[in-house]
Design a protein around this motif. Structure first.
Motif: not given
Length: 378
Positions: A275-293
């Protein structure tokens, strides 16, 4: 000692390696009894990182103390301990603030260190018979008398249970909130348990794997199948068109749609579903780079994120790996009191020697392969 060694993409083998040993006065040596395969291990297993060949994997580790350094005072030989995946020193600016996932001492030049993980320092992993634990007094969580009986529960304190709980903290989950969780893997299921602990009024879990959605339903959540890409619309329908109060991202950049990686998929779905003004928590891995993506932007660690909609809705977001020590004592005490049983999600228990088989099946997301624990010793 026997250990699981990374030899290259999708190539892990059990080998005889030099025994782990005390290297500094503050070290503790642990004989591993249980160690888990984590979804984060798969990023390295699949060749998406710069993990060096010859490294021992494994960051979810539990066992018995067999030796202590001369400067160790609290931890004793014979103690059963659970070891956080992130290594903290206990005295740097971040550790003193409880942000042990971003220790400034354990991995010089980078905020954060971990066992057996690419880019997180030189530390060997615990998918082995023995593990060296730096700053042992600080990093070892002592377990209560029922440690052997509930070993499969306590080992979840190493990573996924605190990480799932961290997702709810980052999202701001409070009693009475409605929560949508993207990902019914181990961390998403722990976020489900954590949302219930916090008193969420409605928990919705999104995935495309029927076996995992059944587990989420068993834990009290409303399962949402996103096979047709309609998950955000389903969440809106279930919340009277408003959207969920809070959202948790428990998948990471390797999320997929119909067999193709779409790194921005869950992030943009959360913007739509919360919803508007709701909160999102992100713990899934996101990397600075993945040349193989296969994704052009993700090669450089970037996303096609719907920031305009995020901004217009006035949502807030917090991210990052869990600071395990901020949560593991309280979560341990909940397990000891019988209030929660995270081992519910375990699908397979294998001897360490069969770890390569566990990796192969877990990586293929075969039905029924939800969480794999490895037994290194009796």
């Amino acid at each position: 000692m026997k250990a699981l060694v990374y030899e290259g993409p999708r190539n892990v083998v059990i080998k005889e390696m030099p025994d782990a040993k005390i290297e500094k006065p503050t070290d503790v040596l642990v004989k591993i009894t249980t160690t888990n395969i984590c979804g984060s291990d798969l990023h390295m297993y699949e060749g998406h990182t710069n993990m060096e060949s010859g490294r021992i994997l494994g960051h979810e580790n539990l066992g018995v103390v067999v030796e202590t350094g001369s400067a160790v005072e609290r931890v004793k030989v014979g103690d059963r301990v659970c070891v956080p995946f992130n290594i903290g020193c206990g005295f740097c600016k971040n550790c003193e603030r409880g942000l042990t996932g971003f220790c400034l001492t354990a991995n010089p030049g980078m905020a954060g260190a971990a066992y057996g993980f690419a880019g997180m320092g030189p530390y060997s992993g615990g998918q082995a018979e023995y593990l060296r634990v730096p700053f042992g007094d600080y990093n070892c969580l002592l377990l209560p008398p029922d440690a052997e009986e509930k070993e499969n529960d306590y080992v979840m304190l190493t990573d996924i249970f605190p990480t799932g709980y961290h997702a709810t903290v980052l999202a701001g989950v409070e009693a009475g909130d409605s929560v949508v969780i993207y990902g019914a893997g181990p961390v998403g299921l722990m976020a489900t348990i954590s949302s219930a602990l916090k008193g969420a009024s409605k928990i919705m879990v999104v995935d495309t794997h029927p076996d995992r959605l059944k587990l989420a339903e068993k834990l009290g959540a409303i399962p949402i199948d996103d096979s047709d890409g309609s998950s955000a619309d389903q969440v809106l329908e279930l919340t009277g068109g408003e959207g969920a109060d809070r959202g948790c991202e428990c998948v990471g950049y390797q999320c997929s749609c119909k067999g193709h990686e779409v790194p921005h998929l869950t992030m943009n779905n959360l913007v739509k579903a919360v919803r508007p003004t709701g909160g999102i928590g992100v713990v899934g891995v996101f990397v600075a780079e993945d040349p193989g993506s296969p994704d052009k932007l993700m090669k450089e660690g970037k996303l096609a994120f719907d920031f305009g909609q995020f901004w217009m809705k006035g949502q807030h977001m917090a991210t990052g790996q869990a600071n395990v020590k901020a949560y593991n004592r309280k979560l341990r005490d909940l397990i000891a009191a019988g209030k929660v049983k995270p081992s519910t999600i375990i699908s397979h228990e294998l001897p360490l020697e069969k770890a390569p088989e566990g990796y192969e099946n877990f990586d293929e997301r075969k039905d029924g392969w939800t969480k794999v624990v490895l037994k290194a010793a009796a």
